[in-house]
Design an enzyme around this catalytic site. Structure first.
Site, short mmCIF file in Angstrom:
data_model
loop_
_atom_site.label_atom_id
_atom_site.label_comp_id
_atom_site.label_asym_id
_atom_site.label_seq_id
_atom_site.Cartn_x
_atom_site.Cartn_y
_atom_site.Cartn_z
N CYS A 29 1.91 -10.42 1.70
CA CYS A 29 2.11 -9.43 2.74
C CYS A 29 2.95 -10.02 3.86
O CYS A 29 3.12 -11.23 3.95
CB CYS A 29 0.76 -8.99 3.28
SG CYS A 29 -0.16 -10.41 3.86
N TYR A 168 -2.49 -6.06 -10.47
CA TYR A 168 -3.14 -6.94 -9.48
C TYR A 168 -4.65 -6.84 -9.68
O TYR A 168 -5.24 -5.79 -9.46
CB TYR A 168 -2.70 -6.45 -8.10
CG TYR A 168 -3.17 -7.20 -6.88
CD1 TYR A 168 -3.57 -8.53 -6.91
CD2 TYR A 168 -3.16 -6.55 -5.64
CE1 TYR A 168 -3.95 -9.19 -5.75
CE2 TYR A 168 -3.53 -7.20 -4.48
CZ TYR A 168 -3.94 -8.52 -4.54
OH TYR A 168 -4.32 -9.16 -3.37
N HIS A 171 -8.11 -11.41 -5.58
CA HIS A 171 -8.62 -11.30 -4.22
C HIS A 171 -9.88 -10.44 -4.15
O HIS A 171 -10.05 -9.59 -3.26
CB HIS A 171 -7.52 -10.78 -3.27
CG HIS A 171 -6.42 -11.79 -3.11
ND1 HIS A 171 -5.10 -11.51 -3.34
CD2 HIS A 171 -6.47 -13.10 -2.79
CE1 HIS A 171 -4.37 -12.60 -3.15
NE2 HIS A 171 -5.18 -13.58 -2.82
N ASP A 265 -7.72 -18.46 -1.03
CA ASP A 265 -6.41 -18.52 -1.68
C ASP A 265 -5.38 -19.08 -0.69
O ASP A 265 -4.68 -20.05 -1.00
CB ASP A 265 -6.03 -17.11 -2.14
CG ASP A 265 -4.79 -17.11 -3.01
OD1 ASP A 265 -4.43 -18.17 -3.54
OD2 ASP A 265 -4.18 -16.02 -3.16
#
Ligand code: ADP
Ligand code: SF4
Length: 690
Positions: A29, A168, A171, A265
């Site tokens: 992001c 995806y 996360h 992460d």
């Protein structure tokens, strides 16, 4: 190039496409996304120019039921979103990189603030974004519909020109596929719930659907978190994650593997170092024949080569290293690895996501300004005059200012009162927790050492008289700031009552090596990193530490840098007595009075020493002394005197670096460009801001 690094520049096939090298910018992001598309596209293009073989988007919402409004990410709800993607793809490909898109449905992690649709999930569970809101459970027919959304998004992404299309599933709770795979979120008892095979079904179907739709020309990639650091509660590398990789082994064209949650992460350097994910992810290559990419804040080419040679990774994934230095691959290729601007792991970049503003980076002041200000990280306009520049103060502002001016080919004199360059960064990085941040100084001093046009003086405290006598036309005052001792900060807007026999210790004294013992109270009304890093050190030194803050938790702003939980955990585990919601009101010999932030009730606590970390006073006396002689400037050949960085407005290290760079960029610039930046309004028109 050093031949040892050849392997980093060998091409690799990823399904139907081939990357020219092993440098892979994984999705990240940036606070720009669909909201500031031109700025986002230029930022990605810069990395492609810098040699990254693959450039990916951030997560990209596939449908209005996955609406991350409030944040600025990517969106591919329908064809009207395509121009943003086409722009990015075109710019990235101009430099020979592959373009990847990370498709996502956020399931229960979003509240759909803009679309106002109920969130969806495998089961009826609370959403992460909004309290008191739950996602509704998908029916089997609806699961088919969601698969269709993914398929449509993939087809659209192919039309936009992407080479690589992601499912995806990482996360933790942020992605619908992970919500299906995890028994924490998936409580179904049909063929999408229960057994592992059932829970993996949705992800398998997505991969199959997308391969079927676009797999002829596009690589289909899964991003999967192999461990959630939740122990038995979550996904574990030595548990179900291994089984999942086995179940899906060769279905995707590439495995992009990492750990969750995001704070693990994008591990801050305070809590982890380069290559920290290896133990979790190394099994993946043993289970699949497909290539594997992973991250680990890799900035050392030797570490990168070692990852590949030892069979841990095939491709070197990076988000933060590519932000701190978009030209990292090219520097290695040109044998200039010493010129790499290494990421310091401060996570100032992640604040752009949580606070929804264009990304910034402590190490790279041009980040986020590629389109808006036309700043290139490696190219800067040549000097527009012969003026010499005196930079007083060699903290982050002064160092960056001197370096950028030198790059422009101005002659620079850099002077600092201390015997070592680095200012506050030198002091702060003496704290073990912040040691890696020293790269801010190391990068700049290493660059400056070889510059013929920069004269550097240490142990040289300059007065206004000294400076006036030099007759140097451009004067930059970057003399920093010092911590206040009177308690004034965010809560107390006027000084607190302090008796003459109170033992107040300044943060600088601790940073300069003063040792304390006994009961130490650290009062944090700065609410970012310094007070807690200092308290952590005092605990390690054996002090009896009480940490007091008016905020509701320790180092509150560091929630944006993904550090808050870890900081508070470390402080509590280190034995500090943590007191939140408490305002400092007075300090006597050994007694400190605190007031409850809500009720105003008083608590008296005892301390031998109090360290207030509240706010700073700019060291601007020199600047104002100089201004007293303003009328003589013309006769002395002085064209300008400016103050920058903490001496101008105390702030973060990132702001100080930025201020130094900004000064250097704007020197001798036409006046209509000063401070100017382009804007993107809702109709895509550009405007100049003044
Ligand atoms: P910033 O974050 O704005 O760069 P710092 O506090 O890190 O500011 O750095 C300021 C530097 O300025 C310190 O290294 C300090 O020694 C130096 N300095 C302060 N006053 C003078 C002075 N009068 N002459 C030379 N150097 C000075
Ligand atoms: Fe690294 Fe900090 Fe820059 Fe992020 S902001 S890329 S963590 S140096």
């Amino acid at each position: 190039m050093d031949p040892r690094y050849d392997i980093l520049f060998t091409p690799m096939k990823i399904g139907p496409v081939t990357t020219k090298n092993r440098f892979y910018q994984v999705p990240h992001c940036n606070g720009m996304g669909h909201r500031w598309p031109q700025a986002m596209a230029e930022m990605r293009a810069m990395k492609a120019e810098g040699g990254w073989g693959v450039i990916c988007t951030e997560e990209c919402e596939i449908h209005p039921t996955s609406d991350l409004s409030g944040l600025a990410l990517m969106r591919i709800w329908d064809d009207s979103d395509l121009p943003t993607h086409e722009l990015m793809v075109r710019k990235v490909k101009e430099h020979g990189a592959l373009a990847g898109i990370q498709l996502n449905h956020n399931g229960s992690s979003v509240a759909n603030y803009m679309s106002r649709m109920p969130p969806i999930a495998p089961s009826s569970i609370p959403t992460e974004s909004q309290r008191s809101v739950q996602a509704r459970e998908l029916t089997k027919n609806e699961i088919k519909t969601v698969r269709g959304w993914y398929r449509d998004a993939a087809i659209r992404a192919k039309r936009a020109g992407y080479d690589i299309i992601y499912v995806y599933a990482a996360h933790g709770e942020m992605t619908l596929p992970m919500q299906f795979m995890s028994p924490r979120f998936n409580h179904r008892n049909d063929e999408y719930g229960g057994s592992l095979e059932n829970r993996v079904r949705f992800t398998r179907e997505l991969l199959e659907d997308i391969k079927d739709a676009v797999g002829d020309t596009c690589a289909v990639v899964i991003r999967f978190n192999v461990d959630e650091n939740l122990g038995a509660e979550g996904m574990r590398a030595d548990g179900e994650a291994r089984e999942i990789v086995k179940l899906l082994a060769d279905l995707p064209d590439l495995w992009d593997v990492n750990i969750a949650d995001w704070s693990n992460d994008s591990m801050p350097s305070r809590f982890g170092s380069e290559g920290g994910q290896e133990d979790y992810i190394k099994f993946v290559k043993q289970v699949t024949d497909k290539p594997v990419v992973g991250v680990g804040r890799f900035t050392s080419p030797d570490t990168m080569v070692s990852q590949i040679r030892r069979g841990v990774l095939d491709l070197i994934g990076a988000a933060r290293p590519s932000i701190a230095d978009p030209f990292l691959p090219r520097k290695i290729q040109e044998g200039r690895e010493d010129d790499i601007r290494e990421c310091i792991g401060c996570n100032m970049c992640t604040t752009s996501d949580t606070l929804a503003y264009p990304m910034r980076c402590t190490q790279n002041p041009t980040m986020g300004e590629e389109w808006r200000k036309g700043w290139h990280p490696e190219i800067i306009p040549a000097a527009a005059s012969q003026d010499k520049v005196l930079v007083v103060g060699a903290g982050p502002a002064g160092l960056e200012c001197a370096l950028a001016l030198s790059n422009r080919k101005y002659d620079v004199v850099l002077s600092d009162a201390n015997d070592t360059l680095g200012g506050r960064v030198l002091q702060e990085t003496r704290l073990p927790a912040l040691s890696e941040w020293k790269r801010v100084i190391d990068y700049r001093t290493h660059q400056l050492i070889s510059r013929a046009n920069v004269e550097t003086f240490v142990s040289s405290s300059l007065s206004a008289e000294d400076i006036l006598s030099f007759e140097i036309p451009r004067i930059v005052i970057a003399t920093g700031a010092k911590w206040r001792l009177d308690g004034v900060g965010r809560e107390n807007r006027s000084p607190v009552s302090i008796s003459g026999d109170a033992s107040i210790v300044s943060p600088e004294e601790i940073l300069n090596g003063r040792k304390l013992s006994g009961r130490v109270l650290v009062y944090d009304d700065d609410q970012y990193y310094l007070a807690s890093a200092m308290a952590q050190k005092l605990c390690e030194d054996g002090c009896d530490v009480t940490f007091v803050t008016p905020a509701t938790n320790v180092s509150q702003w560091s929630e944006n840098t993904l550090e808050q939980f870890k900081i508070q955990q470390a402080l509590m585990a280190g034995g500090a007595n943590v007191m939140c919601n408490k305002v400092l009101t007075s300090i006597d010999a050994a007694k400190v009075a605190l007031e409850c932030a809500y009720l105003g009730t008083e608590t008296i606590t005892e301390a031998d020493f109090v360290i207030p970390v509240t706010s700073r006073t700019p060291n601007d006396a020199l600047y104002f002394d100089l201004l007293k002689s303003e009328e003589q400037f013309g006769d002395l050949g002085i064209k300008s005197v400016e103050k920058i960085g903490d001496c101008n407005a105390p702030g973060t290290i990132a702001l100080a670096v930025y201020a130094g760079h900004q000064y250097a960029r704007q020197l001798d610039a036409p006046s209509d460009q000063l401070h100017g930046f382009k804007r993107e309004n809702y109709f895509g028109r550009e405007q100049e801001s003044s």
